[in-house]
Design an enzyme around this catalytic site. Sequence first.
Site, short mmCIF file in Angstrom:
data_model
loop_
_atom_site.label_atom_id
_atom_site.label_comp_id
_atom_site.label_asym_id
_atom_site.label_seq_id
_atom_site.Cartn_x
_atom_site.Cartn_y
_atom_site.Cartn_z
CG HIS A 164 -1.82 -1.06 0.12
ND1 HIS A 164 -0.46 -1.20 0.28
CD2 HIS A 164 -2.00 -0.15 -0.88
CE1 HIS A 164 0.16 -0.40 -0.60
NE2 HIS A 164 -0.75 0.23 -1.30
CG ASP A 188 1.13 -0.72 -6.50
OD1 ASP A 188 0.03 -0.57 -7.04
OD2 ASP A 188 1.61 0.09 -5.66
CG HIS A 223 2.04 2.76 -3.20
ND1 HIS A 223 1.27 2.92 -4.34
CD2 HIS A 223 2.41 3.99 -2.81
CE1 HIS A 223 1.17 4.22 -4.60
NE2 HIS A 223 1.86 4.90 -3.70
CG ASP A 274 1.26 2.64 -8.23
OD1 ASP A 274 2.07 1.73 -8.49
OD2 ASP A 274 0.46 2.57 -7.27
ZN ZN Z 1 0.24 1.55 -5.54
#
Ligand code: ZN
Length: 377
Positions: A144, A181, A183, A269
């Site tokens: 991120h 991931d 996200h 995740d």
């Molecule tokens: Zn994540």
Amino acid sequence: MPRDRLVGLVFDDRYLTHNTGLDLIEDRSHYPFAEPVAHPSSPALVGRAKHLMDLFGIADRMRRIDPVCASDEQLTAYHTPEYLARVTEIAQTDGGDTGSGAPIGRGGDRVARLAAGGTLAAVDAVMSGAVDAAYALVRPPGHHAMADEGMGFCVFNNVVVAARQAQRVHGVDRVLILDWDVHHGNGTQAAFWADPSVLFISLDQDELYPPGWGAADQVGIEAGEGFTVNVPLPAGTGNRSYAEAYAKIVVPIARQFDPDLVIVSAGQDASVFDPLARMSLTLASYRAMTEAMMTVAAECCQGRLVVTQEGGYAPQYAPHCSATVAQALVGIRPGDEWIADPYGELAETQPASAQLGLDAVTAIERVIAVQQRYWAI
Ligand SMILES: [Zn+2]
């Protein structure tokens, strides 16, 4: 005679000292509990993953790779000098946020540099031929992090810096970064938005985090158009639909790109037990997703594959997912067994493990319609 396949493992106890503690949250009014609730990005997650790798004899079969402390020169391959200075400054206090939801404690700049440096060391070991593939079990995560600010638990963008190192130091032309991931890897997408030398493929839960990132029609610009492949999938997507996305989108595009190095942003995740997302993957998928990337790497670039840790927050399950990824990398020997799913049938008999969700099919078809402009899929 060729030597046996060797897989490296980067891990360092100093990763466990990265502080994301509640003492770094200034306004605690949202958490009015007598008993503090731990930050989801707990050191226990990578600690337990390493423990399982030891317990199951996986780490014994891997070659230890020591992380380095990423230098200013290495980090400024992506990050701005002003941001590096800000992180250093925060680390000289009792701690604070490096941007938006990426706190560090006192001295946290060194741990973050060691995380980037762990991924760098893994790339160096793979590119020099010291090992064939490597798992960088680092913390804090990176995908991120933007050029000028930390975000979503990520301080420095470990994979971006590592991909640039492969190109600058090792003369690699094309790098594939696969981000599984749950996200969206916004920092990685931003880094290579106009760059055709790095193919960024991201699978994630549609519209989860960060807002506005990861839509199927975000494909890159200018020379980089078509070298960003976003696969947003609906909440609830499980093993069967992920397998479909790999078979129809990820693997064919990766093969056509023909990378010289494969890097995986491996956040665990999207698992069925994760508290920060709503996907349904089990250990079986983490094994399958790893093996798919091993196959691509074997076909395209003599197996050169670096897996680096991103998120994953299910206290018991995420470490099992990470250990399964490592086990897939080293491979199974006669008489060995795959790590058993700690939830057994409960995980494997859920409908999303066996059935293709109609909403996932629609999402996959939409991505294919967009990416067919650039790839034969
Ligand atoms: Zn994540």
